[in-house]
Design a protein around this motif. Structure first.
Motif, mmCIF file in Angstrom:
data_model
loop_
_atom_site.group_PDB
_atom_site.id
_atom_site.type_symbol
_atom_site.label_atom_id
_atom_site.label_comp_id
_atom_site.label_asym_id
_atom_site.label_seq_id
_atom_site.Cartn_x
_atom_site.Cartn_y
_atom_site.Cartn_z
ATOM 1 N N LEU A 178 0.870 -1.173 0.000
ATOM 2 C CA LEU A 178 0.000 0.000 0.000
ATOM 3 C C LEU A 178 0.903 1.219 0.000
ATOM 4 C CD1 LEU A 178 -2.915 1.208 0.338
ATOM 5 C CD2 LEU A 178 -2.423 1.257 2.780
ATOM 6 N N ILE A 179 0.639 2.152 -0.903
ATOM 7 C CA ILE A 179 1.470 3.359 -1.012
ATOM 8 C C ILE A 179 0.559 4.573 -0.929
ATOM 9 C CG2 ILE A 179 3.144 4.617 -2.417
ATOM 10 C CD1 ILE A 179 3.642 1.934 -3.911
ATOM 11 N N ALA A 180 0.979 5.536 -0.125
ATOM 12 C CA ALA A 180 0.257 6.805 -0.005
ATOM 13 C C ALA A 180 1.295 7.910 0.157
ATOM 14 C CB ALA A 180 -0.679 6.777 1.203
ATOM 15 N N ARG A 198 9.916 11.342 6.056
ATOM 16 C CA ARG A 198 9.942 11.457 4.593
ATOM 17 C C ARG A 198 9.392 10.189 3.935
ATOM 18 N NH1 ARG A 198 10.896 16.266 2.203
ATOM 19 N NH2 ARG A 198 11.611 15.113 0.396
ATOM 20 N N TRP A 199 9.724 9.057 4.517
ATOM 21 C CA TRP A 199 9.247 7.778 4.007
ATOM 22 C C TRP A 199 9.143 6.844 5.196
ATOM 23 C CZ3 TRP A 199 11.952 4.831 -0.572
ATOM 24 C CH2 TRP A 199 11.288 3.639 -0.842
ATOM 25 N N VAL A 200 7.936 6.531 5.576
ATOM 26 C CA VAL A 200 7.710 5.626 6.708
ATOM 27 C C VAL A 200 7.194 4.315 6.152
ATOM 28 C CG1 VAL A 200 6.497 5.252 8.886
ATOM 29 C CG2 VAL A 200 7.214 7.566 8.238
ATOM 30 N N LEU A 201 7.825 3.233 6.581
ATOM 31 C CA LEU A 201 7.414 1.899 6.181
ATOM 32 C C LEU A 201 6.826 1.203 7.401
ATOM 33 C CD1 LEU A 201 9.137 -0.632 3.969
ATOM 34 C CD2 LEU A 201 8.658 -1.319 6.310
ATOM 35 N N GLU A 232 7.606 14.284 -2.731
ATOM 36 C CA GLU A 232 8.845 14.389 -3.507
ATOM 37 C C GLU A 232 9.577 13.052 -3.558
ATOM 38 O OE1 GLU A 232 10.962 17.475 -1.471
ATOM 39 O OE2 GLU A 232 9.681 19.065 -2.280
ATOM 40 N N ASP A 233 9.613 12.346 -2.432
ATOM 41 C CA ASP A 233 10.265 11.040 -2.384
ATOM 42 C C ASP A 233 9.493 10.011 -3.211
ATOM 43 O OD1 ASP A 233 12.073 12.232 -0.736
ATOM 44 O OD2 ASP A 233 11.473 11.190 1.084
ATOM 45 N N ARG A 234 8.183 10.149 -3.212
ATOM 46 C CA ARG A 234 7.375 9.215 -3.990
ATOM 47 C C ARG A 234 7.674 9.347 -5.474
ATOM 48 N NH1 ARG A 234 1.054 7.816 -3.301
ATOM 49 N NH2 ARG A 234 0.945 6.204 -4.896
ATOM 50 N N VAL A 235 7.796 10.564 -5.939
ATOM 51 C CA VAL A 235 8.128 10.789 -7.348
ATOM 52 C C VAL A 235 9.534 10.249 -7.641
ATOM 53 C CG1 VAL A 235 8.620 12.576 -9.070
ATOM 54 C CG2 VAL A 235 6.590 12.752 -7.621
ATOM 55 N N PHE A 236 10.477 10.516 -6.748
ATOM 56 C CA PHE A 236 11.859 10.106 -6.962
ATOM 57 C C PHE A 236 12.017 8.588 -6.992
ATOM 58 C CE2 PHE A 236 16.148 9.046 -5.502
ATOM 59 C CZ PHE A 236 16.906 9.739 -6.429
ATOM 60 N N TYR A 237 11.427 7.893 -6.014
ATOM 61 C CA TYR A 237 11.607 6.445 -5.907
ATOM 62 C C TYR A 237 10.645 5.646 -6.786
ATOM 63 C CZ TYR A 237 14.898 7.337 -2.200
ATOM 64 O OH TYR A 237 15.976 7.772 -1.489
ATOM 65 N N GLU A 243 5.570 2.564 -7.707
ATOM 66 C CA GLU A 243 4.570 2.043 -8.638
ATOM 67 C C GLU A 243 5.216 1.566 -9.939
ATOM 68 O OE1 GLU A 243 2.159 5.387 -6.589
ATOM 69 O OE2 GLU A 243 4.241 5.010 -7.089
ATOM 70 N N ARG A 244 6.245 2.271 -10.384
ATOM 71 C CA ARG A 244 6.933 1.877 -11.614
ATOM 72 C C ARG A 244 7.658 0.544 -11.412
ATOM 73 N NH1 ARG A 244 11.474 5.496 -12.723
ATOM 74 N NH2 ARG A 244 12.538 3.889 -11.578
ATOM 75 N N LEU A 245 8.247 0.356 -10.234
ATOM 76 C CA LEU A 245 8.960 -0.886 -9.956
ATOM 77 C C LEU A 245 8.023 -2.096 -9.939
ATOM 78 C CD1 LEU A 245 11.354 0.264 -7.094
ATOM 79 C CD2 LEU A 245 11.953 -0.231 -9.469
#
Length: 133
Positions: free
Chosen positions: A42-44, A80-83, A97-102, A105-107
């Protein structure tokens, strides 16, 4: 093999909690055929570190009501990025910003998207907030 119903239910509960905290671009992918360690990612995202942490708090509170606690949590201090790792469901809450960079979804673009059944409520709520700013 596809994601289990219990994993999908957890993802939907987490997605609703994220939407209630005005998370953006909430998406879930069935990664069960590609990964042995999880069924659903799940990504948000959110526009600020404070908002990322508020979303994470909301997800944890809602899943705790079902006696679910993360097996592992990473990135909380930076915001910035919590898992959040719930074993079969891995939740990524990222700064936009981190979502766009990493581009997670593309992976995982070859994986099926899970219907989170959020309806128009989540997008209407996000639009109302944006309009008021």
């Amino acid at each position: 093999m596809t994601a289990t119903e219990s994993s999908i239910a957890i993802a939907r509960t987490a997605a609703k909690a994220a939407a209630d905290k005005i998370a953006q671009d909430i998406v879930a992918m069935d990664v069960s055929e590609r990964l042995a360690l999880a069924d659903v990612f799940l990504i948000a995202s959110a526009p600020s570190e404070r908002q990322v942490n508020a979303i994470v708090d909301g997800i944890e509170e809602e899943l705790a009501k079902q006696a679910l606690r993360p097996v592992r949590r990473e990135g909380r201090s930076g915001g910035r990025w919590v898992l959040l790792d719930y074993a079969d469901v891995v939740i990524h809450v990222q700064h936009e910003e981190d979502r766009v960079f990493y581009a997670l979804e593309r992976l995982w673009k070859d994986c099926p998207v899970v219907d989170l059944q959020l309806g128009d409520d989540a997008s209407a709520k996000a639009g109302a907030i944006a309009d008021s700013e």
